[in-house]
Design a protein around this motif. Structure first.
Motif, mmCIF file in Angstrom:
data_model
loop_
_atom_site.group_PDB
_atom_site.id
_atom_site.type_symbol
_atom_site.label_atom_id
_atom_site.label_comp_id
_atom_site.label_asym_id
_atom_site.label_seq_id
_atom_site.Cartn_x
_atom_site.Cartn_y
_atom_site.Cartn_z
ATOM 1 N N PRO A 91 32.038 -13.999 69.177
ATOM 2 C CA PRO A 91 33.136 -13.358 68.537
ATOM 3 C C PRO A 91 33.983 -12.767 69.460
ATOM 4 C CG PRO A 91 31.260 -12.324 68.034
ATOM 5 C CD PRO A 91 30.857 -13.262 68.825
ATOM 6 N N THR A 92 35.106 -12.569 68.997
ATOM 7 C CA THR A 92 36.461 -11.892 69.717
ATOM 8 C C THR A 92 36.310 -10.614 69.191
ATOM 9 O OG1 THR A 92 38.003 -12.078 67.836
ATOM 10 C CG2 THR A 92 38.198 -13.714 69.577
ATOM 11 N N PRO A 93 36.685 -9.458 70.226
ATOM 12 C CA PRO A 93 36.606 -8.196 69.643
ATOM 13 C C PRO A 93 37.239 -7.706 68.323
ATOM 14 C CG PRO A 93 37.292 -8.181 71.742
ATOM 15 C CD PRO A 93 37.373 -9.850 71.356
ATOM 16 N N GLU A 94 38.292 -8.464 67.745
ATOM 17 C CA GLU A 94 38.821 -8.323 66.823
ATOM 18 C C GLU A 94 37.877 -8.822 65.595
ATOM 19 O OE1 GLU A 94 40.337 -10.239 69.201
ATOM 20 O OE2 GLU A 94 41.816 -8.837 70.018
ATOM 21 N N ALA A 95 37.185 -9.903 65.738
ATOM 22 C CA ALA A 95 36.371 -10.324 64.757
ATOM 23 C C ALA A 95 35.418 -9.323 64.540
ATOM 24 C CB ALA A 95 35.756 -11.894 65.191
ATOM 25 N N ASP A 96 34.818 -8.844 65.604
ATOM 26 C CA ASP A 96 33.623 -7.906 65.660
ATOM 27 C C ASP A 96 34.232 -6.656 64.734
ATOM 28 O OD1 ASP A 96 31.726 -9.210 66.776
ATOM 29 O OD2 ASP A 96 31.937 -8.162 68.796
ATOM 30 N N ALA A 99 34.413 -7.266 61.035
ATOM 31 C CA ALA A 99 32.909 -7.396 60.541
ATOM 32 C C ALA A 99 32.530 -6.060 60.373
ATOM 33 C CB ALA A 99 31.919 -8.399 61.389
ATOM 34 N N LEU A 100 32.739 -5.030 61.157
ATOM 35 C CA LEU A 100 32.302 -3.542 61.166
ATOM 36 C C LEU A 100 32.920 -3.111 59.987
ATOM 37 C CD1 LEU A 100 31.866 -2.630 64.786
ATOM 38 C CD2 LEU A 100 30.114 -3.210 63.058
ATOM 39 N N GLN A 101 34.228 -3.411 59.930
ATOM 40 C CA GLN A 101 35.111 -2.878 58.708
ATOM 41 C C GLN A 101 34.521 -3.198 57.286
ATOM 42 O OE1 GLN A 101 39.245 -3.769 59.207
ATOM 43 N NE2 GLN A 101 39.331 -2.667 61.159
ATOM 44 N N GLU A 102 34.008 -4.500 57.519
ATOM 45 C CA GLU A 102 33.654 -5.070 56.014
ATOM 46 C C GLU A 102 32.118 -4.514 55.740
ATOM 47 O OE1 GLU A 102 32.048 -9.420 54.079
ATOM 48 O OE2 GLU A 102 33.644 -9.506 55.648
ATOM 49 N N VAL A 103 31.246 -4.267 57.007
ATOM 50 C CA VAL A 103 29.958 -3.720 56.653
ATOM 51 C C VAL A 103 30.253 -2.275 56.122
ATOM 52 C CG1 VAL A 103 27.898 -2.627 57.795
ATOM 53 C CG2 VAL A 103 28.787 -5.028 58.273
ATOM 54 N N ALA A 125 40.613 -6.726 48.542
ATOM 55 C CA ALA A 125 41.334 -7.737 47.913
ATOM 56 C C ALA A 125 40.797 -9.016 48.671
ATOM 57 C CB ALA A 125 42.502 -7.455 47.891
ATOM 58 N N GLU A 126 40.658 -9.175 49.908
ATOM 59 C CA GLU A 126 40.330 -10.347 50.773
ATOM 60 C C GLU A 126 38.855 -10.581 50.539
ATOM 61 O OE1 GLU A 126 41.011 -9.143 54.751
ATOM 62 O OE2 GLU A 126 43.378 -9.081 54.516
ATOM 63 N N ILE A 127 38.053 -10.093 50.202
ATOM 64 C CA ILE A 127 36.638 -10.310 50.056
ATOM 65 C C ILE A 127 36.244 -10.420 48.665
ATOM 66 C CG2 ILE A 127 34.376 -9.328 50.597
ATOM 67 C CD1 ILE A 127 35.516 -7.684 52.672
ATOM 68 N N PHE A 128 36.644 -9.551 47.519
ATOM 69 C CA PHE A 128 36.227 -9.575 46.357
ATOM 70 C C PHE A 128 36.994 -10.355 45.243
ATOM 71 C CE2 PHE A 128 34.129 -6.108 48.604
ATOM 72 C CZ PHE A 128 32.874 -6.489 48.201
ATOM 73 N N ASP A 129 36.536 -10.721 44.154
ATOM 74 C CA ASP A 129 37.391 -11.313 42.967
ATOM 75 C C ASP A 129 38.226 -10.203 42.256
ATOM 76 O OD1 ASP A 129 35.512 -10.377 41.656
ATOM 77 O OD2 ASP A 129 34.398 -12.441 40.901
ATOM 78 N N ASP A 130 39.116 -10.575 41.264
ATOM 79 C CA ASP A 130 39.750 -9.820 40.436
ATOM 80 C C ASP A 130 38.851 -8.937 39.687
ATOM 81 O OD1 ASP A 130 42.347 -10.830 41.551
ATOM 82 O OD2 ASP A 130 42.545 -12.182 39.894
ATOM 83 N N GLU A 131 37.932 -9.386 39.201
ATOM 84 C CA GLU A 131 36.894 -8.728 38.363
ATOM 85 C C GLU A 131 36.252 -7.539 39.076
ATOM 86 O OE1 GLU A 131 32.677 -9.459 35.762
ATOM 87 O OE2 GLU A 131 34.098 -11.024 36.147
ATOM 88 N N ALA A 132 35.895 -7.844 40.098
ATOM 89 C CA ALA A 132 35.038 -6.837 41.102
ATOM 90 C C ALA A 132 36.369 -5.764 41.271
ATOM 91 C CB ALA A 132 34.561 -7.316 42.346
#
Length: 153
Positions: A91-96, A99-103, A125-132
């Motif tokens: 993965p690119t440094p940006e992808a890493d 991923a860390l931000q998501e974790v 908002a990118e990861i979860f649905d409206d209910e979450a």
């Protein structure tokens, strides 16, 4: 009609006649030897997959084009090798970083802490649905209410 009549038939380096179908022979020199210019139509490139850096889509395109005879096995092998090299780069440094931000965000949420910054809300908002997201907003409102109660004398 004999199957050999549909073959390129131009002499190869080894001296044997080329066995590619005449209309799809990848060797321009063979087309010239048969008395014409390049005969084979070049396939349309999968520009979208390349621009998006989508190796999965590129791989399926390559399989389809190879099986249809629009990409020769040596060409497919070269593209396959390039795809393999790209996968080995990791993965690119940006992808890493993403991923860390998501974790980190999921860790907060797992402990009942809503997103704290605009960037964390945008990522949620990118990861979860409206209910979450509605539930996270409820948590944030509860936290604000508790903070106001502590601030009042």
């Amino acid at each position: 009609m004999s199957p050999d009549l549909d073959r390129c038939g131009a002499p190869t380096r080894g001296g044997a006649p080329c066995r590619f179908p005449a209309g799809r022979c990848p060797h321009d020199a063979h087309a010239r030897a048969r008395g014409g210019g390049p005969v084979r139509e070049r396939p349309a490139s999968p520009v979208g997959a390349i621009r998006e850096r989508d190796l999965r889509t590129l791989g399926w395109w390559l399989i389809e084009e190879t099986l249809a005879g629009r990409v020769t096995p040596p060409e497919a092998s070269a593209v396959n090798r390039m795809m393999h090299t790209l996968l080995q780069l990791g993965p690119t440094p940006e992808a890493d970083d993403l991923a860390l931000q998501e974790v980190a965000l999921r860790g907060l949420l797992m402990h009942g802490v809503p997103p704290r910054t605009e960037d964390e809300w945008r990522r949620a908002a990118e990861i979860f649905d409206d209910e979450a997201l509605a539930e996270f907003r409820r948590w944030a409102a509860l936290e604000e209410g508790a903070a106001e109660e502590r601030a009042e004398p």
